[in-house]
Motif scaffolding. Structure first.
Motif, PDB file in Angstrom:
ATOM      1  N   TYR A 221       0.746  -1.268   0.242  1.00  0.00           N
ATOM      2  CA  TYR A 221      -0.331  -0.198   0.122  1.00  0.00           C
ATOM      3  C   TYR A 221       0.969   1.396   0.307  1.00  0.00           C
ATOM      4  O   TYR A 221       0.027   2.109   0.108  1.00  0.00           O
ATOM      5  CB  TYR A 221      -0.829  -0.368   0.978  1.00  0.00           C
ATOM      6  CG  TYR A 221      -1.565  -1.437   1.071  1.00  0.00           C
ATOM      7  CD1 TYR A 221      -2.420  -1.018   0.461  1.00  0.00           C
ATOM      8  CD2 TYR A 221      -2.222  -2.563   2.093  1.00  0.00           C
ATOM      9  CE1 TYR A 221      -3.746  -2.454   0.285  1.00  0.00           C
ATOM     10  CE2 TYR A 221      -2.701  -3.443   2.532  1.00  0.00           C
ATOM     11  CZ  TYR A 221      -3.395  -3.142   0.915  1.00  0.00           C
ATOM     12  OH  TYR A 221      -4.037  -4.205   1.166  1.00  0.00           O
ATOM     13  N   ALA A 222       2.495   0.927   0.157  1.00  0.00           N
ATOM     14  CA  ALA A 222       3.183   2.083   0.218  1.00  0.00           C
ATOM     15  C   ALA A 222       3.212   3.043  -1.384  1.00  0.00           C
ATOM     16  O   ALA A 222       3.505   2.520  -2.893  1.00  0.00           O
ATOM     17  CB  ALA A 222       4.266   2.262   0.060  1.00  0.00           C
ATOM     18  N   SER A 223       2.888   4.617  -1.623  1.00  0.00           N
ATOM     19  CA  SER A 223       2.685   4.450  -2.951  1.00  0.00           C
ATOM     20  C   SER A 223       3.920   5.158  -3.042  1.00  0.00           C
ATOM     21  O   SER A 223       4.434   5.025  -4.012  1.00  0.00           O
ATOM     22  CB  SER A 223       1.791   6.042  -3.062  1.00  0.00           C
ATOM     23  OG  SER A 223       1.112   6.325  -2.040  1.00  0.00           O
ATOM     24  N   ARG A 224       4.803   5.950  -2.021  1.00  0.00           N
ATOM     25  CA  ARG A 224       6.134   6.581  -2.543  1.00  0.00           C
ATOM     26  C   ARG A 224       6.716   6.370  -2.523  1.00  0.00           C
ATOM     27  O   ARG A 224       8.124   6.195  -3.117  1.00  0.00           O
ATOM     28  CB  ARG A 224       6.162   7.918  -1.552  1.00  0.00           C
ATOM     29  CG  ARG A 224       5.082   9.091  -1.893  1.00  0.00           C
ATOM     30  CD  ARG A 224       4.874  10.337  -0.615  1.00  0.00           C
ATOM     31  NE  ARG A 224       6.126  10.987  -1.179  1.00  0.00           N
ATOM     32  CZ  ARG A 224       6.593  11.893  -0.825  1.00  0.00           C
ATOM     33  NH1 ARG A 224       6.002  12.232   0.513  1.00  0.00           N
ATOM     34  NH2 ARG A 224       7.699  12.829  -1.284  1.00  0.00           N
ATOM     35  N   PHE A 225       7.412   4.784  -1.081  1.00  0.00           N
ATOM     36  CA  PHE A 225       8.856   4.356  -1.506  1.00  0.00           C
ATOM     37  C   PHE A 225       7.955   2.800  -1.294  1.00  0.00           C
ATOM     38  O   PHE A 225       8.358   2.026   0.093  1.00  0.00           O
ATOM     39  CB  PHE A 225       9.705   5.064   0.324  1.00  0.00           C
ATOM     40  CG  PHE A 225       9.087   6.325  -0.058  1.00  0.00           C
ATOM     41  CD1 PHE A 225      10.619   7.024  -0.920  1.00  0.00           C
ATOM     42  CD2 PHE A 225       9.073   7.307   0.667  1.00  0.00           C
ATOM     43  CE1 PHE A 225      11.124   8.262  -1.109  1.00  0.00           C
ATOM     44  CE2 PHE A 225       8.950   8.320   0.693  1.00  0.00           C
ATOM     45  CZ  PHE A 225       9.848   8.973  -0.352  1.00  0.00           C
TER      46      PHE A 225
END
Length: 77
Positions: free
Chosen positions: A7-11
């Motif tokens: 669910y991590a969109s950035r890292f």
């Protein structure tokens, strides 16, 4: 690749299947004792995936997840 942080969109943190298996199987000081963030994330992913697939009962899952998280928090203090 296996996403340890789906669910991590950035890292996002991803590992190869071979590395994932190696991380999940490490248990020098007990299965819930982790030496790296990747190992911790891999074991957390493994537990949650097992629960999602019905391979582990709710009570056992909660105990193992709690131990894994608390051991990591204690180590990072």
């Amino acid at each position: 690749m296996i996403s340890l942080t789906p669910y991590a969109s950035r890292f996002p943190v991803e590992v190869e299947p071979e590395e994932y298996e190696h991380l999940v199987r490490q248990n020098q000081n007990g299965w819930s004792a982790c030496n790296s963030e990747k190992e911790w994330l891999a074991k957390l992913h493994y537990l949650r995936q097992g629960r999602k697939e019905g391979k582990i009962e709710e009570a056992a899952f909660k105990n193992r997840e709690t131990a894994l998280i608390l051991n990591w928090w204690r180590k990072s203090l």
